[in-house]
Design a protein around this motif. Sequence first.
Motif, short mmCIF file in Angstrom:
data_model
loop_
_atom_site.label_atom_id
_atom_site.label_comp_id
_atom_site.label_asym_id
_atom_site.label_seq_id
_atom_site.Cartn_x
_atom_site.Cartn_y
_atom_site.Cartn_z
N CYS A 129 0.83 -1.20 0.00
CA CYS A 129 0.00 0.00 0.00
C CYS A 129 0.87 1.26 0.00
O CYS A 129 0.55 2.22 -0.70
CB CYS A 129 -0.91 0.01 1.22
SG CYS A 129 -2.19 -1.26 1.13
N HIS B 58 -2.92 -3.83 -7.96
CA HIS B 58 -3.12 -3.53 -6.55
C HIS B 58 -4.55 -3.06 -6.30
O HIS B 58 -5.21 -3.51 -5.36
CB HIS B 58 -2.12 -2.45 -6.10
CG HIS B 58 -2.14 -2.25 -4.62
ND1 HIS B 58 -1.33 -2.94 -3.76
CD2 HIS B 58 -2.90 -1.45 -3.84
CE1 HIS B 58 -1.60 -2.58 -2.51
NE2 HIS B 58 -2.54 -1.66 -2.53
N CYS C 234 -7.07 -4.47 -3.47
CA CYS C 234 -6.98 -3.66 -2.25
C CYS C 234 -8.07 -2.60 -2.24
O CYS C 234 -7.96 -1.59 -2.94
CB CYS C 234 -5.60 -3.02 -2.12
SG CYS C 234 -5.44 -2.14 -0.57
N CYS D 113 -7.03 1.04 -0.98
CA CYS D 113 -6.35 1.88 -1.97
C CYS D 113 -7.32 2.29 -3.08
O CYS D 113 -7.20 3.38 -3.62
CB CYS D 113 -5.13 1.16 -2.53
SG CYS D 113 -3.78 1.09 -1.34
ZN LIG Z 1 -3.40 -1.03 -0.85
#
Ligand SMILES: [Zn+2]
Length: 85
Positions: A3, A29, A33, A36
Amino acid sequence: MKCSEFLNELTNYLDGALDSRTKSELDDHLAWCHNCYVVCDTTRKTIEIYRDSELYELPEDLRVRLRAAIMTKCSEHKKSDPPGS
Ligand SMILES: [Zn+2]
């Protein structure tokens, strides 16, 4: 990609200033995630607001606050995991 690495590249990502390999790492990502993803989405909207008012550069203060928020969320998530052996 962690992250913290994602966040380091986030504004470049939103600027389209990354090479395609790095960009695809960021895309990966974002795919898993959620934290994020939310930060990315929020930052993108914020940038659009600034762009409208012709203040394109994201203020450093905002970057720092976004980053602190996401790192807090990530560490909360870790705490909720079962304890390791
Ligand atoms: Zn992340």
